[in-house]
Design a protein around this motif. Sequence first.
Motif, PDB file in Angstrom:
ATOM      1  N   ALA A 281       0.831  -1.206   0.000  1.00  0.00           N
ATOM      2  CA  ALA A 281       0.000   0.000   0.000  1.00  0.00           C
ATOM      3  C   ALA A 281       0.866   1.258   0.000  1.00  0.00           C
ATOM      4  O   ALA A 281       0.578   2.222  -0.725  1.00  0.00           O
ATOM      5  CB  ALA A 281      -0.920  -0.006   1.221  1.00  0.00           C
ATOM      6  N   GLU A 282       1.919   1.263   0.804  1.00  0.00           N
ATOM      7  CA  GLU A 282       2.788   2.443   0.840  1.00  0.00           C
ATOM      8  C   GLU A 282       3.447   2.685  -0.512  1.00  0.00           C
ATOM      9  O   GLU A 282       3.541   3.831  -0.969  1.00  0.00           O
ATOM     10  CB  GLU A 282       3.866   2.290   1.915  1.00  0.00           C
ATOM     11  CG  GLU A 282       4.818   3.481   1.938  1.00  0.00           C
ATOM     12  CD  GLU A 282       5.824   3.461   3.067  1.00  0.00           C
ATOM     13  OE1 GLU A 282       6.847   4.178   2.957  1.00  0.00           O
ATOM     14  OE2 GLU A 282       5.597   2.753   4.066  1.00  0.00           O
ATOM     15  N   ILE A 283       3.898   1.618  -1.154  1.00  0.00           N
ATOM     16  CA  ILE A 283       4.525   1.781  -2.470  1.00  0.00           C
ATOM     17  C   ILE A 283       3.526   2.377  -3.457  1.00  0.00           C
ATOM     18  O   ILE A 283       3.853   3.292  -4.225  1.00  0.00           O
ATOM     19  CB  ILE A 283       5.052   0.427  -2.993  1.00  0.00           C
ATOM     20  CG1 ILE A 283       6.113  -0.141  -2.042  1.00  0.00           C
ATOM     21  CG2 ILE A 283       5.625   0.592  -4.395  1.00  0.00           C
ATOM     22  CD1 ILE A 283       7.323   0.729  -1.853  1.00  0.00           C
ATOM     23  N   CYS A 284       2.297   1.878  -3.433  1.00  0.00           N
ATOM     24  CA  CYS A 284       1.264   2.406  -4.339  1.00  0.00           C
ATOM     25  C   CYS A 284       0.965   3.873  -4.026  1.00  0.00           C
ATOM     26  O   CYS A 284       0.798   4.693  -4.939  1.00  0.00           O
ATOM     27  CB  CYS A 284      -0.014   1.578  -4.221  1.00  0.00           C
ATOM     28  SG  CYS A 284       0.124  -0.112  -4.851  1.00  0.00           S
ATOM     29  N   ALA A 285       0.892   4.211  -2.748  1.00  0.00           N
ATOM     30  CA  ALA A 285       0.609   5.592  -2.360  1.00  0.00           C
ATOM     31  C   ALA A 285       1.714   6.526  -2.839  1.00  0.00           C
ATOM     32  O   ALA A 285       1.444   7.629  -3.335  1.00  0.00           O
ATOM     33  CB  ALA A 285       0.454   5.684  -0.846  1.00  0.00           C
ATOM     34  N   ARG A 286       2.950   6.093  -2.698  1.00  0.00           N
ATOM     35  CA  ARG A 286       4.069   6.924  -3.148  1.00  0.00           C
ATOM     36  C   ARG A 286       4.097   7.056  -4.668  1.00  0.00           C
ATOM     37  O   ARG A 286       4.635   8.037  -5.198  1.00  0.00           O
ATOM     38  CB  ARG A 286       5.390   6.327  -2.656  1.00  0.00           C
ATOM     39  CG  ARG A 286       5.609   6.460  -1.159  1.00  0.00           C
ATOM     40  CD  ARG A 286       6.921   5.826  -0.736  1.00  0.00           C
ATOM     41  NE  ARG A 286       7.156   5.964   0.691  1.00  0.00           N
ATOM     42  CZ  ARG A 286       7.689   7.033   1.271  1.00  0.00           C
ATOM     43  NH1 ARG A 286       8.039   8.072   0.525  1.00  0.00           N
ATOM     44  NH2 ARG A 286       7.874   7.079   2.575  1.00  0.00           N
ATOM     45  N   ALA A 287       3.523   6.079  -5.352  1.00  0.00           N
ATOM     46  CA  ALA A 287       3.470   6.111  -6.817  1.00  0.00           C
ATOM     47  C   ALA A 287       2.230   6.848  -7.325  1.00  0.00           C
ATOM     48  O   ALA A 287       1.913   6.768  -8.519  1.00  0.00           O
ATOM     49  CB  ALA A 287       3.495   4.691  -7.363  1.00  0.00           C
ATOM     50  N   PRO A 290      -3.709   6.100  -5.522  1.00  0.00           N
ATOM     51  CA  PRO A 290      -4.498   6.039  -4.285  1.00  0.00           C
ATOM     52  C   PRO A 290      -5.493   4.886  -4.243  1.00  0.00           C
ATOM     53  O   PRO A 290      -5.732   4.314  -3.175  1.00  0.00           O
ATOM     54  CB  PRO A 290      -5.206   7.395  -4.254  1.00  0.00           C
ATOM     55  CG  PRO A 290      -5.200   7.874  -5.673  1.00  0.00           C
ATOM     56  CD  PRO A 290      -3.935   7.359  -6.263  1.00  0.00           C
ATOM     57  N   ASP A 291      -6.082   4.532  -5.376  1.00  0.00           N
ATOM     58  CA  ASP A 291      -7.051   3.431  -5.377  1.00  0.00           C
ATOM     59  C   ASP A 291      -6.371   2.103  -5.053  1.00  0.00           C
ATOM     60  O   ASP A 291      -6.886   1.298  -4.264  1.00  0.00           O
ATOM     61  CB  ASP A 291      -7.757   3.345  -6.735  1.00  0.00           C
ATOM     62  CG  ASP A 291      -8.669   4.539  -6.985  1.00  0.00           C
ATOM     63  OD1 ASP A 291      -9.028   5.222  -6.000  1.00  0.00           O
ATOM     64  OD2 ASP A 291      -9.005   4.785  -8.157  1.00  0.00           O
ATOM     65  N   SER A 292      -5.214   1.876  -5.666  1.00  0.00           N
ATOM     66  CA  SER A 292      -4.473   0.640  -5.384  1.00  0.00           C
ATOM     67  C   SER A 292      -3.992   0.616  -3.938  1.00  0.00           C
ATOM     68  O   SER A 292      -4.009  -0.429  -3.275  1.00  0.00           O
ATOM     69  CB  SER A 292      -3.276   0.511  -6.332  1.00  0.00           C
ATOM     70  OG  SER A 292      -3.705   0.395  -7.672  1.00  0.00           O
ATOM     71  N   ALA A 293      -3.577   1.778  -3.442  1.00  0.00           N
ATOM     72  CA  ALA A 293      -3.134   1.861  -2.053  1.00  0.00           C
ATOM     73  C   ALA A 293      -4.288   1.555  -1.107  1.00  0.00           C
ATOM     74  O   ALA A 293      -4.124   0.813  -0.123  1.00  0.00           O
ATOM     75  CB  ALA A 293      -2.567   3.245  -1.766  1.00  0.00           C
ATOM     76  N   HIS A 331      -0.133  10.906   1.580  1.00  0.00           N
ATOM     77  CA  HIS A 331       0.126  10.938   0.137  1.00  0.00           C
ATOM     78  C   HIS A 331      -1.159  11.167  -0.658  1.00  0.00           C
ATOM     79  O   HIS A 331      -1.110  11.717  -1.768  1.00  0.00           O
ATOM     80  CB  HIS A 331       0.796   9.639  -0.308  1.00  0.00           C
ATOM     81  CG  HIS A 331       2.248   9.561   0.043  1.00  0.00           C
ATOM     82  ND1 HIS A 331       3.226  10.210  -0.677  1.00  0.00           N
ATOM     83  CD2 HIS A 331       2.889   8.923   1.057  1.00  0.00           C
ATOM     84  CE1 HIS A 331       4.408   9.975  -0.131  1.00  0.00           C
ATOM     85  NE2 HIS A 331       4.236   9.193   0.915  1.00  0.00           N
ATOM     86  N   ALA A 332      -2.283  10.761  -0.088  1.00  0.00           N
ATOM     87  CA  ALA A 332      -3.563  10.955  -0.773  1.00  0.00           C
ATOM     88  C   ALA A 332      -4.149  12.343  -0.527  1.00  0.00           C
ATOM     89  O   ALA A 332      -5.179  12.693  -1.107  1.00  0.00           O
ATOM     90  CB  ALA A 332      -4.556   9.886  -0.322  1.00  0.00           C
ATOM     91  N   GLY A 333      -3.516  13.122   0.352  1.00  0.00           N
ATOM     92  CA  GLY A 333      -3.981  14.479   0.621  1.00  0.00           C
ATOM     93  C   GLY A 333      -5.024  14.590   1.713  1.00  0.00           C
ATOM     94  O   GLY A 333      -5.633  15.654   1.883  1.00  0.00           O
ATOM     95  N   ASP A 334      -5.242  13.531   2.478  1.00  0.00           N
ATOM     96  CA  ASP A 334      -6.225  13.553   3.566  1.00  0.00           C
ATOM     97  C   ASP A 334      -5.482  13.740   4.890  1.00  0.00           C
ATOM     98  O   ASP A 334      -5.201  12.780   5.615  1.00  0.00           O
ATOM     99  CB  ASP A 334      -7.025  12.253   3.572  1.00  0.00           C
ATOM    100  CG  ASP A 334      -8.213  12.294   4.522  1.00  0.00           C
ATOM    101  OD1 ASP A 334      -8.267  13.212   5.367  1.00  0.00           O
ATOM    102  OD2 ASP A 334      -9.076  11.398   4.424  1.00  0.00           O
ATOM    103  N   ALA A 335      -5.165  14.990   5.205  1.00  0.00           N
ATOM    104  CA  ALA A 335      -4.335  15.286   6.373  1.00  0.00           C
ATOM    105  C   ALA A 335      -5.020  14.920   7.681  1.00  0.00           C
ATOM    106  O   ALA A 335      -4.361  14.473   8.629  1.00  0.00           O
ATOM    107  CB  ALA A 335      -3.951  16.762   6.377  1.00  0.00           C
ATOM    108  N   ARG A 336      -6.330  15.104   7.767  1.00  0.00           N
ATOM    109  CA  ARG A 336      -7.036  14.790   9.011  1.00  0.00           C
ATOM    110  C   ARG A 336      -6.999  13.292   9.296  1.00  0.00           C
ATOM    111  O   ARG A 336      -6.714  12.871  10.418  1.00  0.00           O
ATOM    112  CB  ARG A 336      -8.482  15.289   8.927  1.00  0.00           C
ATOM    113  CG  ARG A 336      -9.373  14.887  10.107  1.00  0.00           C
ATOM    114  CD  ARG A 336      -8.756  15.206  11.459  1.00  0.00           C
ATOM    115  NE  ARG A 336      -8.501  16.632  11.627  1.00  0.00           N
ATOM    116  CZ  ARG A 336      -7.823  17.146  12.648  1.00  0.00           C
ATOM    117  NH1 ARG A 336      -7.291  16.331  13.566  1.00  0.00           N
ATOM    118  NH2 ARG A 336      -7.638  18.438  12.743  1.00  0.00           N
ATOM    119  N   HIS A 337      -7.303  12.495   8.289  1.00  0.00           N
ATOM    120  CA  HIS A 337      -7.240  11.037   8.459  1.00  0.00           C
ATOM    121  C   HIS A 337      -5.807  10.623   8.809  1.00  0.00           C
ATOM    122  O   HIS A 337      -5.586   9.777   9.681  1.00  0.00           O
ATOM    123  CB  HIS A 337      -7.691  10.348   7.168  1.00  0.00           C
ATOM    124  CG  HIS A 337      -7.705   8.854   7.243  1.00  0.00           C
ATOM    125  ND1 HIS A 337      -8.838   8.107   7.017  1.00  0.00           N
ATOM    126  CD2 HIS A 337      -6.728   7.944   7.522  1.00  0.00           C
ATOM    127  CE1 HIS A 337      -8.561   6.817   7.151  1.00  0.00           C
ATOM    128  NE2 HIS A 337      -7.269   6.696   7.453  1.00  0.00           N
TER     129      HIS A 337
END
Length: 431
Positions: A281-287, A290-293, A331-337
């Motif tokens: 998941a982290e690798i996908c997020a860095r790439a 977001p859906d794959s992560a 990485h997905a831009g959801d700072a609160r989460h």
Amino acid sequence: MITTDRESGALLLRQLREGRGWSWADLARALRETARQLAVAPLMHRQVTSIQRTVARWESVSDRTSPGDRYQFLLAHLYARTPAGGLTLGPGSDFDTLMEAFRHFGAPPERARQLVELVSNGEANAGSALLPAKLDDGVINGLHESVRAINKQVGSTPFVRLQLQLAPIVESCRRLLQLDHAAAHPGLALLTTDAYSLAGRLAFETRDDEEAMRLYADATKAAGHLADRSHRAAVRTSHTMVTLHATDDLEAARAIARAATVDAHRGSSYAIRARAHAVHAEICARASQPDSAAAALNRAWKTVEQLTIDDPHGGFNADRLNGFDGLCALHAGDARHAHDSLDRSISTLRSSRDAVQRGIVSTDLALARLRLGDPAACVDLLHQAVDITATTGGRVAAQRIKLARRDLRPWRTEDFLAELDDHIHDTLIGR
């Protein structure tokens, strides 16, 4: 408070060398030979001229260089023996003079105790490093217990010192593997898997990336002889993260992460399976996927629900997964989460064994607070992360601190940022 008198330390090192009738080149050759005997990989193949220049800098009254942990270890073993070959550590010995020199260079009192212990243990265990005529379960079990003991010190003992403790065990594994049919021996396969994997981690932390990659490849090969694929999955998840942070090569890291998830689903451990999905998941997020992560995280959370207390690979759980969840949210831009997940994770990282991870999560949480519009709160957390990282020497946390500091550039005129810069310099850079 530790005080230094570098000139006195340099003079004592020179007196020790000249007392043996050695030139700089002689001492350099002796250090390299000691490194070979003790399997200190980073130094055993170094050119004599390179070591000689290092020795000269130690003895220079105008240079600020002093022996680092590896060289302290080698010097201790070298001067613990008299010219006649006897072991002498007491008052008035060359070893005692060496400890005094280290104190002048600023080494804390406990360092002398550690070196005495390392030298003494090395002598006591000298016979165990010999290659047995056949595979012996007692020897293998003893070595494996030593690997576990070293692993437990991560977070509380500098990585270089752990590397020095582990080096003879890694060399013993290599020698044992030369015996006929040794690779297929389950006990030896498990020992070499764990020893090589830990050695790879330590090589990465001490910035020897080429050696780290080689050791992870060896660990992966050794784990291939084990029926439970959870072992190879564990190696590959660690290898993924080291590849990511050592090379920043997302594609290479992704390939290893995928192989890890395949192995994890063929293995018995739900903890390893959950970690494999989290790493993927982290690798996908860095790439920027977001859906794959999110899909990988969902699989990780579902797997965590199946964890049992008797999982032999226990250690990865919902608390650790929250750290991955928070990073992916960043990485997905959801700072609160991200903030909420990371805050939950860091609240559980209390033991010394968790210190390295606490440094990493602290920097991620700091960045989440910055994204929520609170740079001062971000800096407060970064101060904590700097102190943790100075203690552990964690490489990933140091990388994250650098990135977080870059994102703070818009506040470069603020006093709180100047104080952070001073702290980083004094604690991580200028020490």
